[in-house]
Design a protein around this motif. Structure first.
Motif, PDB file in Angstrom:
ATOM      1  N   TYR A  26       0.839  -1.195   0.000  1.00  0.00           N
ATOM      2  CA  TYR A  26       0.000   0.000   0.000  1.00  0.00           C
ATOM      3  C   TYR A  26       0.878   1.250   0.000  1.00  0.00           C
ATOM      4  O   TYR A  26       0.652   2.194  -0.765  1.00  0.00           O
ATOM      5  CB  TYR A  26      -0.912   0.011   1.220  1.00  0.00           C
ATOM      6  N   GLY A  67       2.547   1.749  -3.291  1.00  0.00           N
ATOM      7  CA  GLY A  67       1.582   2.187  -4.292  1.00  0.00           C
ATOM      8  C   GLY A  67       1.249   3.647  -4.158  1.00  0.00           C
ATOM      9  O   GLY A  67       1.152   4.378  -5.146  1.00  0.00           O
ATOM     10  N   VAL A  68       1.072   4.127  -2.912  1.00  0.00           N
ATOM     11  CA  VAL A  68       0.821   5.555  -2.698  1.00  0.00           C
ATOM     12  C   VAL A  68       1.986   6.372  -3.229  1.00  0.00           C
ATOM     13  O   VAL A  68       1.808   7.364  -3.933  1.00  0.00           O
ATOM     14  CB  VAL A  68       0.599   5.840  -1.193  1.00  0.00           C
ATOM     15  N   TYR A 107      -4.480  -5.204  -4.685  1.00  0.00           N
ATOM     16  CA  TYR A 107      -3.121  -4.698  -4.490  1.00  0.00           C
ATOM     17  C   TYR A 107      -2.850  -4.816  -2.998  1.00  0.00           C
ATOM     18  O   TYR A 107      -3.366  -4.050  -2.198  1.00  0.00           O
ATOM     19  CB  TYR A 107      -3.011  -3.258  -4.962  1.00  0.00           C
ATOM     20  N   SER A 167      -7.890  -3.247  -5.528  1.00  0.00           N
ATOM     21  CA  SER A 167      -7.180  -2.159  -6.184  1.00  0.00           C
ATOM     22  C   SER A 167      -8.155  -1.199  -6.849  1.00  0.00           C
ATOM     23  O   SER A 167      -9.290  -1.554  -7.184  1.00  0.00           O
ATOM     24  CB  SER A 167      -6.205  -2.711  -7.223  1.00  0.00           C
ATOM     25  N   CYS A 199      -3.720   2.543  -6.086  1.00  0.00           N
ATOM     26  CA  CYS A 199      -4.189   2.957  -4.756  1.00  0.00           C
ATOM     27  C   CYS A 199      -5.153   4.134  -4.832  1.00  0.00           C
ATOM     28  O   CYS A 199      -6.224   4.094  -4.262  1.00  0.00           O
ATOM     29  CB  CYS A 199      -2.990   3.320  -3.871  1.00  0.00           C
ATOM     30  N   SER A 251     -10.620   5.275  -5.035  1.00  0.00           N
ATOM     31  CA  SER A 251      -9.577   4.801  -4.129  1.00  0.00           C
ATOM     32  C   SER A 251      -9.697   3.314  -3.860  1.00  0.00           C
ATOM     33  O   SER A 251     -10.767   2.718  -3.969  1.00  0.00           O
ATOM     34  CB  SER A 251      -9.654   5.565  -2.796  1.00  0.00           C
ATOM     35  N   ARG A 252      -8.586   2.746  -3.498  1.00  0.00           N
ATOM     36  CA  ARG A 252      -8.498   1.357  -3.078  1.00  0.00           C
ATOM     37  C   ARG A 252      -9.266   1.183  -1.779  1.00  0.00           C
ATOM     38  O   ARG A 252      -9.224   2.034  -0.886  1.00  0.00           O
ATOM     39  CB  ARG A 252      -7.015   1.042  -2.886  1.00  0.00           C
TER      40      ARG A 252
END
Length: 906
Positions: free
Chosen positions: A320, A323-324, A741, A746, A848, A873-874
């Protein structure tokens, strides 16, 4: 002149000279790896700087005796410079030898190893090969005793630490605490031994630095700027460079690159006082800085490891965080802001070290906090494209006959517009606007205003008669849509359009009589736009059940670019041929296929041994290398199910040129494991110089364009990207996340092609369509951003993680809460105005947090501007689609709830 009297300083007769040897285990490597060092010393300090090409085992001779031959070549290079010093303007008393890794062994050997066998038999050994100073970055001195079983090692007779003595030139050394190849303990011992013999030595140990951590081939490497600054001071102190009173050589860090602080490294040094040929005494005038004890070294190493473990949180949180970081770096947010975010994340992590949010923030910091991380290499700021129809896709009644259909292709470097009813010319210019960013370009209303008229010739010759393209198949005034255009793909990197039903006539311009005879054929014109270049392709076939017995010839000209290709007869329908004209708007075109080699393999466990591989072939139609990943082997269930696995494909690119290239690649994946919510990503190695270094998410933008409407092609994703590759080889991973994810669903914002919807036909059209999804269970939100298929901007709205009826599948598509809209404008007849000039900027397509900006107008008169930002958003509960809308009124527009009362916003 620098003075008011305009006196002119004479140039020096000779210059300090840097001689640099690259690494690569004496087997491989490129001189280009040290061009950054050469640029610095030549431009900032006015020195001569040479990156030496020496013999290598893999390149020159598999039986080459290394490193002996390499050391001989290094000594010969220095002797050559001294022998030709007058001609080359080399100062023979100010030669600085520098080397990295294996090149560091060579540089040190020129100063330390003095055996007869270490010089070429043809060398004039009366000329000294000993440099006046030595710069070493993680030098490779490991012997066979230290590396049992290794094929390449440093033999005792050529190992500099085993041959130290007094009166050696000053030596400065750099090494990192996380170097897996050269231990920093061994470099501390090397420094201490130099001091013991009375030599001047400085050693700098970078906390967390890996092998090659000072290399300047990464433009944003903070350690490079740090090391050259220390080298400059070292050379000034040893009187090999003059002091710099005007600070011309002061290091200028690129924007967003952080400075190496005092706590980021350990320094060991002695101060020289010049009495001998190398500018120092045998005994230092000051006590050397105390050597760290092994306990201190162990303590610092343990501290570094503890910090590493603190950020190595559970996989889902780490993914996470990465990904951000990746999503944020894909945007045009400044790196300074990202670094600030990393600092904030670090503080939160310290304050709440054991909480879930604390662990997340620790992970965010680990991925944002280090600006020189190769895995987070920022994209080139000016690599982007936009496309839009200047006057919109849909028309009010009566407008189709009077308002032209103009396709606009706008990139970071050029602008191109095509009137589909006048295919004999176009408007085109390079755009020199001081590096306008991706975000700024989407809101610019005037970039395309000054494009120059440019001749465009699309000609087909059949039976000695030449026909020229005049128009795309027109539409009648009764249908409120534009010409027959199809958007195949259109996101950040590439725009791919097709104009169908091209009409070719014998005209006066074609030189065949000009009686207007129509060529019966099936023809489409394609435009593929990349940031720096575009391609024009004519796809042609004889009409149904017809044959051109004598073949045909196709010619395309655009401005100064041209191509012509004949096709021998007989040419029978339905055989189709294509001719492509490639136009580079920035520089002269070069054949990448001659300098680039790409290997792609399936890294899935199901791929077998040897693994499933895929060819990468340069395709002129797409103006890039196209990798057809057809029917990849997978070891997990696909389609609408709980997919927590992802596709991973290894990509190795060899750059045979001597400069950094941005290699254009299209990954065509068919079928996708699940087409609805997929997110493609590019991963890079954390340390590109270590073969088994792990892969981490990168900031390299990759386009998410896909289609499931065209049965003949199946469901596929076309992922376009520009991969940065230095000279030599580099490894990447192309990954596709299908629904999850980490442990959460995801987020995906895809450019979905409507080619084939509702049914494919020769003249069906396809406008822009944006499909959002959370997970892989079906769409959650869709935008018809050009109002091409419908008359509203919001279409499908679907729930997440629910069933279609109580007996429905867990989970899948659900019935749509159909339709929605942003605010709408109406004319004085009460008719809804359709959008025009609608651009879309895909800043992040997942996994994300997505971010896509739209900007356009209401109606062809553009009375109201519309700017929108969309995020999803995820998550693991319900879908969130965040929309931020801004309306700018260019004229007075009354507000009313009665559309028929006049032009209004409703």
């Amino acid at each position: 002149s620098a003075s008011s009297s305009r006196s002119r300083r004479s140039k020096p007769l000779s210059y300090p000279t840097f001689v640099i040897f690259h690494g690569g285990s004496w087997r491989e490597g490129l001189v280009a790896w040290h061009y950054a060092d050469c640029r610095h010393w030549s431009t900032a300090r006015g020195c001569i700087a040479i990156s030496v090409d020496y013999r290598l085992r893999n390149k020159d001779n598999p039986n080459l005796k290394v490193p002996l031959t390499c050391v001989r070549d290094a000594k010969s290079a220095i002797r050559y410079l001294r022998a030709n010093a007058t001609k080359l303007r080399v100062n023979p008393n100010k030669i600085i030898c520098m080397g990295d890794s294996a090149g560091g062994q060579m540089a040190a050997a020129t100063a330390v190893i003095d055996t007869a066998d270490s010089s070429h038999q043809d060398d004039d050994v009366r000329i000294s090969c000993v440099p006046n100073a030595v710069i070493l970055t993680n030098p490779f001195f490991r012997t066979q005793e230290e590396m049992p079983g290794a094929h390449v090692f440093c033999p005792d007779e050529l190992c500099p630490p085993k041959h130290l003595r007094s009166n050696l030139p000053p030596i400065i050394t750099f090494v990192g605490t996380q170097d897996r190849i050269v231990s920093h303990d061994s470099m501390i011992d090397f420094h201490s031994a130099l001091e013991k013999h009375g030599n001047v030595s400085e050693l700098y140990v970078g906390n967390g630095g890996s092998h090659g951590f000072c290399n300047g081939s990464r433009a944003r490497n903070k350690w490079f700027y740090w090391s050259v600054g220390l080298e400059d001071k070292f050379l000034v102190a040893n009187k090999l460079l003059p002091a710099d009173p005007n600070e011309k050589a002061q290091i200028q860090l690129p924007k967003g690159v952080e400075t190496v602080g005092d706590d980021d490294y350990e320094a060991f040094s002695t101060e020289p006082t010049p009495t001998n040929q190398f500018g120092h005494t045998i005994v230092s005038s000051e006590e050397p800085k105390p050597r760290r004890s092994r306990f201190q070294v162990f303590r610092d190493s343990l501290k570094s490891k503890a910090q590493e473990m603190a950020s190595d949180v559970e996989d889902s949180l780490k993914e996470y965080a990465s990904g951000v970081a990746s999503d944020l770096r894909k945007t045009d947010v400044g790196d300074t802001a990202l670094d600030a975010l990393g600092d904030v994340a670090g503080e939160v992590g310290k304050t709440n070290p054991n909480s879930r949010i604390g662990k997340v923030m620790q992970g965010v910091q680990s991925f944002l906090g280090d600006g020189d991380d190769d895995g987070l290499e920022p994209a080139r700021r000016r690599d982007y494209t936009h496309s839009y129809w200047e006057n919109g896709w849909r028309r009010l009644g009566g407008e189709a006959a009077t308002i032209p259909d103009i396709l606009c292709l706008e990139s970071s470097h050029y602008g191109l517009s095509i009137d589909t009813a006048k295919l004999t010319s176009a408007r085109f210019s390079s755009l020199d606007d001081d590096g306008l960013s991706f975000v700024d370009a989407i809101t610019s209303r005037s970039r395309m205003d000054g494009l120059a008229n440019t001749d465009m010739v699309i000609e087909v010759t059949v039976d000695n008669r030449t026909y020229r393209a005049q128009t795309a198949k027109p539409v009648n005034d009764q249908r409120p849509k534009i010409c027959n255009g199809r958007l195949w793909e259109g996101a950040r990197i590439v725009q791919h359009f097709e104009l169908v039903g091209i009409v070719l006539k014998d005209s006066e311009e074609s030189g065949s009589g000009g009686d207007g005879t129509l060529l019966e054929c099936n023809a489409s014109l394609y435009f593929v736009a990349w940031p720096e270049e575009f391609a024009i392709t004519l796809a042609l076939s004889p009409p149904e059940n017809a044959t051109w017995e004598n073949g045909a010839s196709i010619r395309i000209e655009f401005g100064d670019w041209s191509v012509q290709q004949p096709f021998a007869g007989p040419w029978a329908s339905p055989k189709k041929e294509e001719v492509t004209l490639e136009c580079n708007a920035v520089s002269a075109s070069s054949k990448l296929q001659d300098t680039v080699k790409i290997n792609v393999v399936n890294k899935s466990k199901a791929a077998g041994s040897p693994p499933q591989s895929f060819d990468a072939v340069f395709d002129p139609h797409f103006s890039c290398f196209k990798v057809d990943i057809m029917r990849p082997k997978r070891d997990y269930a696909t389609r609408y199910t709980d997919i927590r696995d992802n596709d991973v494909f290894g990509v190795e690119i060899e750059n045979r040129s001597e400069e950094r290239l941005y290699v254009p690649i299209l990954f065509h994946l068919c079928p996708a494991a699940n087409i609805t919510g997929l997110v493609p990503m590019i991963y890079v190695q954390e340390d590109s110089e270590i073969s088994d270094s792990p892969f981490v998410p990168s900031a390299i933008p990759i386009q998410n364009s896909k289609n499931w409407h065209y049965p003949a092609m199946g469901n596929y994703v076309r992922a376009y990207c520009l991969l940065p590759v230095e000279p030599g080889a580099r490894r990447f991973e192309f990954r596709v996340y299908n629904g999850f994810y980490g442990s959460l669903c995801s987020a995906s914002h895809g450019n979905l092609s409507l080619v084939g919807w509702p049914k494919y036909g020769e003249f069906t059209t396809a406008s822009r369509w944006d499909q959002l999804a959370v997970g892989c269970f079906g769409e959650t939100f869709c935008f018809d951003s050009e109002m091409g298929a419908t008359t509203q901007l919001i279409t499908d709205v679907r729930a997440l993680m629910v069933r279609k009826g109580k007996d429905g599948k867990m989970w899948s598509w659900t019935n749509a809460g159909w339709g929605g809209d942003w605010l709408c404008a109406y004319d004085n007849k009460g008719r809804k105005l359709y959008v025009s000039g609608m651009k879309a900027a895909y800043l992040s397509q997942g996994p994300c947090l997505t971010h896509v900006d739209f900007t356009g107008y209401y109606g062809v008169e553009r009375k109201v501007n519309l700017d929108a930002t969309v995020h999803t958003s995820r998550t693991n509960d319900y879908a969130r689609t965040i929309q931020k809308l801004r309306y700018t009124f260019n004229t007075t527009v009354p507000f009313t709830n009665a559309p028929n009362a006049g032009c209004c916003l409703f």
